[in-house]
Design a protein around this motif. Structure first.
Motif, PDB file in Angstrom:
ATOM      1  N   ARG A  46       3.120  -1.761  -5.705  1.00  0.00           N
ATOM      2  CA  ARG A  46       3.751  -1.815  -4.613  1.00  0.00           C
ATOM      3  C   ARG A  46       2.620  -0.967  -3.735  1.00  0.00           C
ATOM      4  NH1 ARG A  46       9.361  -0.947  -5.368  1.00  0.00           N
ATOM      5  NH2 ARG A  46       9.329   0.034  -3.760  1.00  0.00           N
ATOM      6  N   VAL A  47       2.258  -1.039  -3.332  1.00  0.00           N
ATOM      7  CA  VAL A  47       0.673  -0.655  -2.842  1.00  0.00           C
ATOM      8  C   VAL A  47       0.328  -1.675  -2.248  1.00  0.00           C
ATOM      9  CG1 VAL A  47      -1.519   0.441  -2.355  1.00  0.00           C
ATOM     10  CG2 VAL A  47       0.290   1.727  -3.567  1.00  0.00           C
ATOM     11  N   VAL A  48      -0.233  -2.628  -3.057  1.00  0.00           N
ATOM     12  CA  VAL A  48      -1.176  -4.299  -2.763  1.00  0.00           C
ATOM     13  C   VAL A  48       0.333  -4.646  -2.341  1.00  0.00           C
ATOM     14  CG1 VAL A  48      -1.446  -5.859  -4.457  1.00  0.00           C
ATOM     15  CG2 VAL A  48      -2.728  -3.687  -4.871  1.00  0.00           C
ATOM     16  N   ALA A  49       0.903  -4.318  -2.693  1.00  0.00           N
ATOM     17  CA  ALA A  49       2.013  -5.342  -1.726  1.00  0.00           C
ATOM     18  C   ALA A  49       2.011  -5.155  -0.063  1.00  0.00           C
ATOM     19  CB  ALA A  49       3.806  -5.418  -2.925  1.00  0.00           C
ATOM     20  N   GLU A  50       2.181  -3.728   0.132  1.00  0.00           N
ATOM     21  CA  GLU A  50       2.721  -3.406   1.046  1.00  0.00           C
ATOM     22  C   GLU A  50       0.984  -3.761   2.200  1.00  0.00           C
ATOM     23  OE1 GLU A  50       3.494   0.419   3.453  1.00  0.00           O
ATOM     24  OE2 GLU A  50       4.384   0.423   1.196  1.00  0.00           O
TER      25      GLU A  50
END
Length: 166
Positions: A46-50
């Motif tokens: 989720r962090v990477v997607a953000e």
């Protein structure tokens, strides 16, 4: 997400295997990569997607295109929908394993609203009465009686022959 987490920090906690960045740090009990940020644990994907500019909505699934749940490569991470995740799981038959059927059956049987027991299901299978008579006697729908007799419902998983009847 915490602004102090960077792609470099994520990359430094991974091993490069082919084109994948395989996470080698902390994971959830389900095996998904997590990282501390802003005083709480965050899902790495989720962090990477953000960080990629594709911020997922609340409870929106984030998947990897490579299929490895430990992969954190920004090129492999994308947001998805629960419908697509469910369809992919159904394709790989994730919902039809014997162990899953056993868990679901055990949960249903433990329910206080369950009208039948394994003993009653065995009586139904062995009975010579009609389905309508049994449905009335046990207070269940006729389709339940048919399901029991066809061994689709109330399967005795303790028997080594349980799966052979289907």
């Amino acid at each position: 997400m915490s602004k102090e987490i960077t792609l470099k920090e994520i990359y430094d906690r991974c091993d490069e295997v082919g084109t994948c960045w395989i996470w080698r740090d902390a994971t959830t009990t389900g095996g998904y990569p997590i990282i501390k940020g802003g005083g709480r644990c965050l899902y790495v994907r989720r962090v990477v997607a953000e960080l990629n500019g594709d911020a997922p909505a609340f409870r929106q699934p984030v998947i990897t295109t490579c299929g490895d749940k430990l992969c954190c490569n920004p090129l492999h991470v994308e947001t998805s929908t629960t419908a697509k995740v469910g369809q992919a799981a159904a394709k790989r038959r994730a919902f039809s394993s014997l162990s899953r059927r056993m868990k679901v059956a055990a949960a249903k049987r433990a329910s206080p609203s369950a009208k039948l027991t394994m003993e009653k299901a065995t009586e139904i299978r062995l009975s010579t009465k009609t389905g309508k008579e049994l449905a009335k006697e046990y207070g269940v729908n006729l389709s339940v009686i048919k399901g029991i007799r066809q061994n689709r419902m109330w399967v005795d998983f303790s028997s080594p022959f349980a799966g052979l009847m289907r």
